[in-house]
Scaffold this motif. Structure first.
Motif, PDB file in Angstrom:
ATOM      1  N   GLU A  32       0.808  -1.221   0.000  1.00 13.20           N
ATOM      2  CA  GLU A  32       0.000   0.000   0.000  1.00 13.20           C
ATOM      3  C   GLU A  32       0.845   1.276   0.000  1.00 13.20           C
ATOM      4  OE1 GLU A  32      -3.429   1.957   2.724  1.00 13.20           O
ATOM      5  OE2 GLU A  32      -3.403  -0.220   2.540  1.00 13.20           O
ATOM      6  N   ARG A  33       1.634   1.496   1.028  1.00 11.03           N
ATOM      7  CA  ARG A  33       2.418   2.724   1.141  1.00 11.03           C
ATOM      8  C   ARG A  33       3.878   2.448   1.460  1.00 11.03           C
ATOM      9  NH1 ARG A  33      -1.925   5.531   4.703  1.00 11.03           N
ATOM     10  NH2 ARG A  33      -3.238   6.479   3.129  1.00 11.03           N
ATOM     11  N   GLY A  34       4.332   1.262   1.240  1.00 12.38           N
ATOM     12  CA  GLY A  34       5.705   0.923   1.590  1.00 12.38           C
ATOM     13  C   GLY A  34       5.813   0.515   3.042  1.00 12.38           C
ATOM     14  N   LEU A  35       7.014   0.133   3.433  1.00 10.50           N
ATOM     15  CA  LEU A  35       7.237  -0.342   4.789  1.00 10.50           C
ATOM     16  C   LEU A  35       7.220   0.798   5.801  1.00 10.50           C
ATOM     17  CD1 LEU A  35       9.948  -2.997   3.993  1.00 10.50           C
ATOM     18  CD2 LEU A  35       7.572  -3.407   4.643  1.00 10.50           C
ATOM     19  N   GLY A  36       7.715   1.950   5.421  1.00  6.27           N
ATOM     20  CA  GLY A  36       7.606   3.130   6.267  1.00  6.27           C
ATOM     21  C   GLY A  36       8.582   3.205   7.418  1.00  6.27           C
ATOM     22  N   PHE A  37       9.821   2.764   7.212  1.00  9.68           N
ATOM     23  CA  PHE A  37      10.840   2.971   8.234  1.00  9.68           C
ATOM     24  C   PHE A  37      12.202   3.066   7.579  1.00  9.68           C
ATOM     25  CE2 PHE A  37      10.417  -1.623   7.908  1.00  9.68           C
ATOM     26  CZ  PHE A  37      11.718  -2.086   7.951  1.00  9.68           C
ATOM     27  N   ASN A  38      13.146   3.648   8.307  1.00  8.57           N
ATOM     28  CA  ASN A  38      14.511   3.801   7.829  1.00  8.57           C
ATOM     29  C   ASN A  38      15.421   2.899   8.637  1.00  8.57           C
ATOM     30  OD1 ASN A  38      13.295   5.859   6.430  1.00  8.57           O
ATOM     31  ND2 ASN A  38      14.477   7.494   7.355  1.00  8.57           N
ATOM     32  N   ILE A  39      16.511   2.467   8.000  1.00  9.07           N
ATOM     33  CA  ILE A  39      17.493   1.623   8.681  1.00  9.07           C
ATOM     34  C   ILE A  39      18.874   2.241   8.568  1.00  9.07           C
ATOM     35  CG2 ILE A  39      16.213  -0.518   8.347  1.00  9.07           C
ATOM     36  CD1 ILE A  39      18.269  -1.181   6.087  1.00  9.07           C
ATOM     37  N   ARG A  40      19.742   1.770   9.448  1.00 13.34           N
ATOM     38  CA  ARG A  40      21.142   2.157   9.397  1.00 13.34           C
ATOM     39  C   ARG A  40      21.942   1.026  10.007  1.00 13.34           C
ATOM     40  NH1 ARG A  40      24.337   7.322  10.346  1.00 13.34           N
ATOM     41  NH2 ARG A  40      26.348   6.536   9.718  1.00 13.34           N
ATOM     42  N   GLY A  41      23.168   0.844   9.544  1.00 16.05           N
ATOM     43  CA  GLY A  41      24.049  -0.143  10.145  1.00 16.05           C
ATOM     44  C   GLY A  41      24.657  -1.075   9.128  1.00 16.05           C
ATOM     45  N   GLY A  42      25.306  -2.115   9.614  1.00 10.70           N
ATOM     46  CA  GLY A  42      26.008  -3.081   8.789  1.00 10.70           C
ATOM     47  C   GLY A  42      27.477  -3.113   9.168  1.00 10.70           C
ATOM     48  N   VAL A  43      28.164  -4.178   8.770  1.00 11.69           N
ATOM     49  CA  VAL A  43      29.579  -4.315   9.124  1.00 11.69           C
ATOM     50  C   VAL A  43      30.421  -3.217   8.498  1.00 11.69           C
ATOM     51  CG1 VAL A  43      29.484  -6.803   9.555  1.00 11.69           C
ATOM     52  CG2 VAL A  43      29.997  -5.982   7.259  1.00 11.69           C
ATOM     53  N   ASP A  44      29.954  -2.644   7.398  1.00 12.81           N
ATOM     54  CA  ASP A  44      30.704  -1.613   6.691  1.00 12.81           C
ATOM     55  C   ASP A  44      30.262  -0.190   7.043  1.00 12.81           C
ATOM     56  OD1 ASP A  44      28.224  -2.093   5.528  1.00 12.81           O
ATOM     57  OD2 ASP A  44      28.886  -1.535   3.526  1.00 12.81           O
ATOM     58  N   ASN A  45      29.201  -0.049   7.825  1.00 18.56           N
ATOM     59  CA  ASN A  45      28.639   1.271   8.117  1.00 18.56           C
ATOM     60  C   ASN A  45      27.944   1.217   9.478  1.00 18.56           C
ATOM     61  OD1 ASN A  45      27.750   3.902   7.730  1.00 18.56           O
ATOM     62  ND2 ASN A  45      25.912   3.254   6.659  1.00 18.56           N
ATOM     63  N   ARG A  46      28.724   1.007  10.525  1.00 19.02           N
ATOM     64  CA  ARG A  46      28.144   0.754  11.852  1.00 19.02           C
ATOM     65  C   ARG A  46      27.324   1.928  12.356  1.00 19.02           C
ATOM     66  NH1 ARG A  46      31.551  -3.426  15.238  1.00 19.02           N
ATOM     67  NH2 ARG A  46      32.255  -4.661  13.493  1.00 19.02           N
ATOM     68  N   TYR A  47      26.191   1.586  12.909  1.00 14.43           N
ATOM     69  CA  TYR A  47      25.312   2.568  13.540  1.00 14.43           C
ATOM     70  C   TYR A  47      25.726   2.762  14.991  1.00 14.43           C
ATOM     71  CZ  TYR A  47      20.917   4.648  15.137  1.00 14.43           C
ATOM     72  OH  TYR A  47      19.969   5.464  15.681  1.00 14.43           O
ATOM     73  N   LEU A  48      26.025   1.654  15.664  1.00 16.94           N
ATOM     74  CA  LEU A  48      26.570   1.695  17.021  1.00 16.94           C
ATOM     75  C   LEU A  48      28.016   1.210  16.940  1.00 16.94           C
ATOM     76  CD1 LEU A  48      23.608   0.109  19.028  1.00 16.94           C
ATOM     77  CD2 LEU A  48      24.113   2.535  18.669  1.00 16.94           C
ATOM     78  N   PRO A  49      28.928   1.854  17.643  1.00 18.62           N
ATOM     79  CA  PRO A  49      30.346   1.514  17.493  1.00 18.62           C
ATOM     80  C   PRO A  49      30.685   0.051  17.771  1.00 18.62           C
ATOM     81  CG  PRO A  49      30.066   3.464  18.888  1.00 18.62           C
ATOM     82  CD  PRO A  49      28.699   2.931  18.587  1.00 18.62           C
TER      83      PRO A  49
END
Length: 157
Positions: A32-49
């Motif tokens: 309908e309108r997409g999932l509606g959330f954003n993500i961040r992170g990954g082994v190459d782009n850590r969100y938390l140190p």
């Protein structure tokens, strides 16, 4: 304070173990309108140190995640459609979101990052990479029009 033996107790106790975070399965309909959330992170782009996981950073008010109500900012995504994403590159997680057609099943660990950083530039799950392609398409179209105008002008003489 001192106890009956005369030993002094400073009131400092050993650190209490933290309770395990709740893990839930969330199934969202993205038609309908997409999932509606954003993500961040990954082994190459850590969100938390200290954690290479994928994290929810924003919930859009009109998306499937907001309507469902269980997914929250700071939750860690453990699996996307049964695929473990605890130690993957950011792009690999994004691709798993795009592979799913109508529904997506997420395994979520609640509240892993209760106070996530604010200054992040997130990947918008609600608007797939189409926006990026659209920008390049428009830029390419403008270049093509400019080249055509130059060609047309020089062939008229």
């Amino acid at each position: 304070m001192s106890d009956d033996s005369g030993n002094y107790d400073a009131g400092i106790s050993e650190e209490e173990p933290q309770p395990e975070k709740e893990v839930v399965e969330v199934i969202l309909d993205k038609r309908e309108r997409g999932l509606g959330f954003n993500i961040r992170g990954g082994v190459d782009n850590r969100y938390l140190p200290d954690d290479p996981g994928i994290f929810v950073t924003t919930i859009k008010p009109d998306g499937a995640a907001a309507r469902d109500g269980r997914l929250q900012r700071g939750d860690q995504i453990l699996e996307i459609n049964g695929e473990n994403v605890q130690r993957v590159k950011h792009f690999e997680a994004v691709q798993l979101f795009h592979k799913s057609k109508e529904q997506i099943t997420l395994l979520i660990k609640k509240g892993v990052a209760p106070n996530p950083p604010e200054e992040v530039q997130d990947y918008k799950v609600s608007a797939p990479v189409q926006g990026m392609y659209r920008k390049h398409f428009v830029l390419g179209g403008l270049v093509l029009v400019a080249v055509a105008l130059v060609f047309w002008r020089y062939t008229r003489h």
